[in-house]
Design a protein around this motif. Structure first.
Motif, PDB file in Angstrom:
ATOM      1  N   UNK A 149       6.635   2.166  -4.409  1.00 47.49           N
ATOM      2  CA  UNK A 149       6.819   1.907  -2.986  1.00 47.49           C
ATOM      3  C   UNK A 149       8.150   1.191  -2.777  1.00 47.49           C
ATOM      4  N   UNK A 150       8.718   1.255  -1.567  1.00 44.93           N
ATOM      5  CA  UNK A 150       9.996   0.583  -1.292  1.00 44.93           C
ATOM      6  C   UNK A 150       9.896  -0.928  -1.512  1.00 44.93           C
ATOM      7  N   UNK A 151      10.892  -1.514  -2.154  1.00 45.62           N
ATOM      8  CA  UNK A 151      10.875  -2.939  -2.454  1.00 45.62           C
ATOM      9  C   UNK A 151      10.872  -3.776  -1.189  1.00 45.62           C
ATOM     10  N   UNK A 152      11.678  -3.390  -0.186  1.00 48.27           N
ATOM     11  CA  UNK A 152      11.714  -4.193   1.034  1.00 48.27           C
ATOM     12  C   UNK A 152      10.351  -4.196   1.730  1.00 48.27           C
ATOM     13  N   UNK A 153       9.683  -3.057   1.769  1.00 52.15           N
ATOM     14  CA  UNK A 153       8.369  -2.999   2.382  1.00 52.15           C
ATOM     15  C   UNK A 153       7.365  -3.852   1.630  1.00 52.15           C
ATOM     16  N   UNK A 154       7.442  -3.840   0.292  1.00 52.31           N
ATOM     17  CA  UNK A 154       6.545  -4.660  -0.516  1.00 52.31           C
ATOM     18  C   UNK A 154       6.756  -6.140  -0.230  1.00 52.31           C
ATOM     19  N   UNK A 263      -2.396   7.663  -0.778  1.00 56.31           N
ATOM     20  CA  UNK A 263      -2.111   6.517  -1.651  1.00 56.31           C
ATOM     21  C   UNK A 263      -1.646   6.973  -3.030  1.00 56.31           C
ATOM     22  N   UNK A 264      -0.724   6.207  -3.611  1.00 53.93           N
ATOM     23  CA  UNK A 264      -0.230   6.524  -4.951  1.00 53.93           C
ATOM     24  C   UNK A 264      -1.307   6.209  -5.986  1.00 53.93           C
ATOM     25  N   UNK A 269      -5.578   2.239  -8.407  1.00 57.14           N
ATOM     26  CA  UNK A 269      -5.953   1.363  -9.522  1.00 57.14           C
ATOM     27  C   UNK A 269      -5.951  -0.102  -9.086  1.00 57.14           C
ATOM     28  N   UNK A 270      -4.908  -0.507  -8.370  1.00 57.59           N
ATOM     29  CA  UNK A 270      -4.777  -1.908  -7.983  1.00 57.59           C
ATOM     30  C   UNK A 270      -5.685  -2.328  -6.850  1.00 57.59           C
TER      31      UNK A 270
END
Length: 300
Positions: A149-154, A263-264, A269-270
């Protein structure tokens, strides 16, 4: 023990609020796709909520019921709430719906940490273990060093979850003297001041479809807030909060139907680890409060 005539409506209202919030989140992404900016979306979210909450209060106990002697506490809650909402919406715009929802599931984890550090709440090894498990789940979803996923969004999502946990702490303190309806009304109204300024700086002309999306953000968000508050009046937090995790189903459905995303693998899993952590934290909080009540009764 809560009777079924109160328990079932509490659960039903909580599920309704989850569905309404999920619909609001989908409307937020649709509004942005159709040209709306973050400041506009935030303003309409609170404008719609303020209209609905004011109408409910006025038609019920009356506006006099929201008088308060703690305006400073409400201002502080409004400031943190607006910033939290801004990061939440930024995460929704930057991430697929399911991933944004999953990261926000970490709010109870942060609330546990803050409750121990700020309020001095007793937190044993079981809840600390649940906190660790939840953070492992978050790391799996984020997949550091990967391209899930995009780092900024995370980052937006993590900050939003942390600030939402801060709001929970503030609400616990305000709730000792203020009714939930009073707190919701003051937040809705006070937040319109900074968001009104943001709206004036970003306001622009839109086609009808965009205005419809912005209106949906406000109406669904306000209705969701009222349903959530009503659920807490009828059922304990430990009873209704676990149903919040059903939002992942809504987010997955809306993401697939409206935006063609699923979803990825890392999210699948998470997410169960984060959900299990949150459920255990809620359950342990319920057990702790029940033990405190028994102890207080035995001392009388």
């Amino acid at each position: 023990m809560v009777s079924s005539d109160r328990l079932l409506p509490a659960i039903g209202l909580r599920l309704l609020s989850v569905g309404l919030f999920a619909t609001m989140n989908a409307a937020i992404k649709l509004a942005e796709v159709n040209g709306a900016r973050l400041g506009e979306i935030l303003f309409f979210r609170q404008f719609g909520a303020a209209l609905l909450v004011t109408a409910v209060v006025a038609s019920g106990p009356g506006l006099a019921s929201v008088r308060t002697q703690r305006i400073g506490a409400h201002v502080g809650r409004a400031i943190v709430g607006v910033v939290s909402m801004a990061f939440t919406f930024a995460a929704l715009l930057a991430l697929p719906l399911a991933e944004a929802a999953t990261i926000m599931f970490s709010t109870p984890i942060f609330a546990t940490v803050l409750g121990a550090l700020v309020l001095g709440e007793p937190t044993g090894w079981r809840r600390w273990s649940a906190v660790a498990l939840g953070f492992v789940g978050v790391l799996i979803v984020l997949r550091p060093g990967g391209h899930s996923i995009p780092l900024d969004g995370a980052l937006y999502g993590i900050v939003a979850a942390l600030l939402t946990a801060v709001v929970f702490i503030l609400l616990r303190q305000i709730g000792r003297t203020e009714r939930a309806q009073t707190t919701v009304w003051w937040f809705s109204v006070l937040s319109l001041v900074p968001l009104g300024i943001a709206y004036m700086l970003q306001a622009q002309a839109h086609p009808l479809a965009t205005w419809a999306c912005l209106a949906a953000v406000g109406l669904f968000g306000g209705a969701a807030q009222l349903a959530m508050t009503s659920s807490l009046r009828r059922g304990a937090v430990s009873v209704v909060v676990p149903f919040d995790y059903s939002s992942l189903l809504w987010a997955t459905g809306y993401g697939w139907l409206l935006f063609g995303t699923l979803p990825s693998d890392t999210t699948w899993i998470g997410a169960p680890l984060i959900v299990a952590s949150g459920l255990y934290i809620v359950w342990r909080e319920h057990v702790r409060r029940r033990e405190e009540t028994r102890s207080a009764l035995s001392e009388e």
